[in-house]
Scaffold this active site. Structure first.
Site, PDB file in Angstrom:
ATOM      1  N   CYS A 131     105.269   0.943 106.506  1.00  8.26           N
ATOM      2  CA  CYS A 131     105.692   2.211 105.708  1.00  8.26           C
ATOM      3  C   CYS A 131     106.559   2.290 104.529  1.00  8.26           C
ATOM      4  CB  CYS A 131     106.106   2.933 107.028  1.00  8.26           C
ATOM      5  SG  CYS A 131     105.121   3.402 108.135  1.00  8.26           S
ATOM      6  N   HIS A 270     110.280   8.844 103.738  1.00  6.75           N
ATOM      7  CA  HIS A 270     109.265   8.330 104.539  1.00  6.75           C
ATOM      8  C   HIS A 270     109.022   9.555 105.619  1.00  6.75           C
ATOM      9  CE1 HIS A 270     106.825   6.540 107.569  1.00  6.75           C
ATOM     10  NE2 HIS A 270     107.892   5.978 108.358  1.00  6.75           N
ATOM     11  N   ASN A 300     102.555  10.903 110.729  1.00  6.30           N
ATOM     12  CA  ASN A 300     102.932   9.815 109.963  1.00  6.30           C
ATOM     13  C   ASN A 300     102.009   9.189 109.458  1.00  6.30           C
ATOM     14  OD1 ASN A 300     103.989   7.474 109.332  1.00  6.30           O
ATOM     15  ND2 ASN A 300     105.299   6.907 111.041  1.00  6.30           N
TER      16      ASN A 300
END
Length: 344
Positions: A131, A270, A300
């Site tokens: 990520c 993020h 996500n």
């Protein structure tokens, strides 16, 4: 396995770069298939109320079985190139940040480059920061743009986590969605635009990992039977690390840039889960309206997450000349990083 405690953190803070550049265009690909919390409750031992309270996620997207990460990238790239008024043939580099590449070889960036017709572009893959790979990809692009012969770079951040999450695991099954985002970065004549500073950190941990499929644990019948090719995640460890490291990294980058936090207009973070975003914002004491949120409707989306937030702001005309903003993310490893930039 847990975070290694007897070794120091690897940490580096750097000043900005002299050659200015700017975001010239952005794009996003969202697969049309929507998976709601209620749909997940049919196969997982969970509830809509539990998912919403723990993650803030209401729905996420799933890529069609006949498509791959590169397909999402190509669509997002076309949008960004159109927005920037840039032809594929003008690209000097195509950088793809993903931990769900099409296949181990050949390069996913090369596949995307070929599909776009960006024949003279350098192709680069940034992969194992998960990520945080998108942050690293932009930092690489920023340094490439210091070369006078390089003027235009396409950065793509894309992940298809549905391909590597165990459909019976409620820990990973509720969090992740599939998406791709694209950013065209071009050299600018505006003095002071571009990268003002950056902050990078890491500490080895196996609390987020895909154990099998590499040279240490090659693919075999036993690794497949054990589900060792699925993503494994210790949620508590991720929470503790992210809510500590992200505020530290953002604060460090802002300090290095000489910009107070209250003068930073946008925080593109993020999109791990809504509670983590809220906790990070609270720790920094910045207004919530400066932190765009997409995780509630997309889940996500890995490295793509912070770029979906950037795209939503750019598409709404919210990123204005002179705006100072940060890109910040944390991924498996753990690896984290923040870039402080000014828009031309």
């Amino acid at each position: 396995m847990t975070v290694t405690q007897d070794k120091p953190l690897h940490h580096h803070t750097g000043a900005g770069l002299p050659a200015p550049f700017a975001v010239a265009g952005t794009g996003v690909h969202l697969p049309p298939t929507v998976v709601t919390n209620e749909q997940l409750t049919r196969s997982l031992d969970t509830s809509d109320a539990w998912i919403t309270s723990r993650t803030g996620i209401r729905e996420r997207r799933r890529l069609a079985p006949d498509l791959a990460t590169s397909d999402m990238c190509v669509d997002a790239a076309h949008q960004a190139l159109d927005a920037a008024g840039t032809a594929p043939a003008q690209l000097d580099a195509v950088i793809v940040a993903t931990y769900t590449w099409d296949q181990p070889l050949p390069s996913t960036a090369l596949i995307v480059k070929d599909a776009l017709g960006a024949h003279r572009a350098l192709s680069l893959d940034v992969t194992q920061a998960a990520c945080a790979s998108g942050v690293q990809a932009v930092l690489i692009a920023a340094h490439l743009l210091q070369n006078p012969s390089i003027t235009t770079i396409l950065v793509l951040a894309a992940d298809c986590a549905s391909r590597i999450t165990d459909p019976t695991d409620r820990t990973t099954g509720v969090f992740f969605g599939d998406a791709a985002a694209a950013v065209v970065l071009t050299r600018s004549e505006t003095a002071g635009a571009g990268l003002l500073s950056y902050d990078l950190g890491s500490q080895l941990s196996y609390d987020v990992q895909v154990p099998a499929g590499g040279s240490r644990l090659p693919t075999s019948a036993s690794t497949l039977a054990a589900g060792a090719h699925y993503l494994r995640m210790d949620g508590r460890s991720v929470w503790n690390t992210a809510t500590t490291r992200l505020p530290e990294s953002i604060t460090s980058a802002a300090r290095q840039a000489g910009v107070p936090l209250d003068e930073i207009r946008h925080f593109f973070l993020h999109q791990a889960n809504l509670n983590l975003l809220t906790e990070t914002v609270k720790a920094m004491g910045v207004p919530q309206d400066r932190v765009p949120v997409t995780v509630d409707r997309l889940g996500n989306t890995g490295s793509a997450g912070l770029f979906t937030a950037l795209h939503s702001t750019v598409a709404a005309g919210g990123l204005q000349p002179g705006d100072t903003y940060v890109l910040s993310g944390i991924g498996a490893g753990f690896q984290w990083g923040t870039l402080c930039l000014r828009h031309a």
